[in-house]
Design a protein around this motif. Structure first.
Motif, PDB file in Angstrom:
ATOM      1  N   SER A 138      -1.003   3.327  -9.515  1.00 16.58           N
ATOM      2  CA  SER A 138      -1.514   3.554  -8.160  1.00 16.58           C
ATOM      3  C   SER A 138      -0.927   4.833  -7.570  1.00 16.58           C
ATOM      4  N   LEU A 139       0.348   5.056  -7.829  1.00 18.29           N
ATOM      5  CA  LEU A 139       1.004   6.271  -7.349  1.00 18.29           C
ATOM      6  C   LEU A 139       0.412   7.505  -8.032  1.00 18.29           C
ATOM      7  N   GLU A 179       5.635  -0.695  -6.291  1.00 17.07           N
ATOM      8  CA  GLU A 179       4.198  -0.429  -6.399  1.00 17.07           C
ATOM      9  C   GLU A 179       3.890  -0.098  -7.850  1.00 17.07           C
ATOM     10  N   TYR A 220       5.570   6.746   0.187  1.00 22.21           N
ATOM     11  CA  TYR A 220       6.234   5.556   0.714  1.00 22.21           C
ATOM     12  C   TYR A 220       5.326   4.356   0.538  1.00 22.21           C
ATOM     13  N   SER A 221       5.917   3.166   0.676  1.00 20.48           N
ATOM     14  CA  SER A 221       5.138   1.941   0.566  1.00 20.48           C
ATOM     15  C   SER A 221       5.676   0.905   1.526  1.00 20.48           C
ATOM     16  N   ASP A 222       4.814  -0.060   1.838  1.00 20.49           N
ATOM     17  CA  ASP A 222       5.268  -1.170   2.666  1.00 20.49           C
ATOM     18  C   ASP A 222       5.833  -2.293   1.795  1.00 20.49           C
ATOM     19  N   LYS A 223       5.826  -2.103   0.462  1.00 15.27           N
ATOM     20  CA  LYS A 223       6.408  -3.059  -0.486  1.00 15.27           C
ATOM     21  C   LYS A 223       7.490  -2.340  -1.299  1.00 15.27           C
ATOM     22  N   MET A 235       0.835  -1.180   0.000  1.00 18.63           N
ATOM     23  CA  MET A 235       0.000   0.000   0.000  1.00 18.63           C
ATOM     24  C   MET A 235       0.884   1.249   0.000  1.00 18.63           C
ATOM     25  N   ILE A 236       0.441   2.276  -0.682  1.00 18.66           N
ATOM     26  CA  ILE A 236       1.195   3.523  -0.765  1.00 18.66           C
ATOM     27  C   ILE A 236       0.698   4.481   0.315  1.00 18.66           C
ATOM     28  N   TYR A 237       1.652   5.153   0.965  1.00 13.53           N
ATOM     29  CA  TYR A 237       1.345   6.110   2.016  1.00 13.53           C
ATOM     30  C   TYR A 237       1.940   7.466   1.667  1.00 13.53           C
ATOM     31  N   ILE A 279       9.052   5.488  -2.416  1.00  8.85           N
ATOM     32  CA  ILE A 279       8.693   5.306  -3.821  1.00  8.85           C
ATOM     33  C   ILE A 279       9.153   6.511  -4.629  1.00  8.85           C
TER      34      ILE A 279
END
Length: 180
Positions: A45-46, A41, A35-38, A1-3, A30
């Motif tokens: 989505s970004l 991404e 930021y992302s938890d992966k 997920m992107i934050y 990213i």
């Protein structure tokens, strides 16, 4: 997920803790402010998160609706005519008046995320409105694909959207001659 940076700051508290999470690979940067938890991404989505008021249109929408197999080299987004210019080199920005901007906007899942995109009905009108600005072969490919799915389209939506858009007469005449 992107934050967003703001979301990360709420979760981690300080920039130091965010940077520490990035260093420990709990969080991945990213691009600036995202930021992302992966580690990876989908770019779409970004883009969707970065420009939440924009709607995917033209080449992007035709491709995501499977009306062409031509992969767009950039993301085509439409924003309000008074919106700030998007300087991102990955994006082609179009402008629409605020009344017509929301006509036919739907949410679609793409690469695991939700994006705002125009419906197939609205994109048929955009195809006709912009036919002089696109290669003839590309226009014909998409038009032929619309002819194949014409009975799946909501004709009332097409008429309602056309009534609200500029070039109404030209749009209706082209629909009558080339599509239906």
């Amino acid at each position: 997920m992107i934050y967003t940076f703001k979301e990360c700051k709420e979760k981690y508290g300080t920039l130091y803790m965010i940077n520490k999470a990035v260093k420990n690979e709990e969080l991945y940067k990213i691009e600036k402010g995202f930021y992302s938890d992966k580690p990876h991404e989908p770019e779409i989505s970004l883009i969707s998160l970065k420009y939440p008021e924009a709607v995917f249109t033209m080449n992007s929408a035709f491709y995501y609706h499977n009306l062409t197999d031509t992969i767009p080299d950039k993301y085509y987004l439409v924003t309000d005519k008074d919106a700030a210019t998007i300087t991102d080199k990955r994006i082609v920005q179009k402008y629409e008046n605020s009344k017509a901007l929301k006509l036919g906007v739907i949410q679609m899942e793409q690469d695991g995320g939700l994006i705002k995109i125009y419906s197939k009905e609205r994109m048929l009108l955009e195809l006709i409105r912009n036919k002089n600005n696109m290669p003839f072969d590309y226009y014909k490919e998409i038009l032929n694909n619309y002819r194949r799915i014409v009975y799946d389209l909501n004709i009332q939506d097409i008429q309602d959207y056309a009534d609200e858009l500029p070039k109404n007469r030209m749009i209706m005449e082209t629909l009558r001659l080339e599509v239906f």
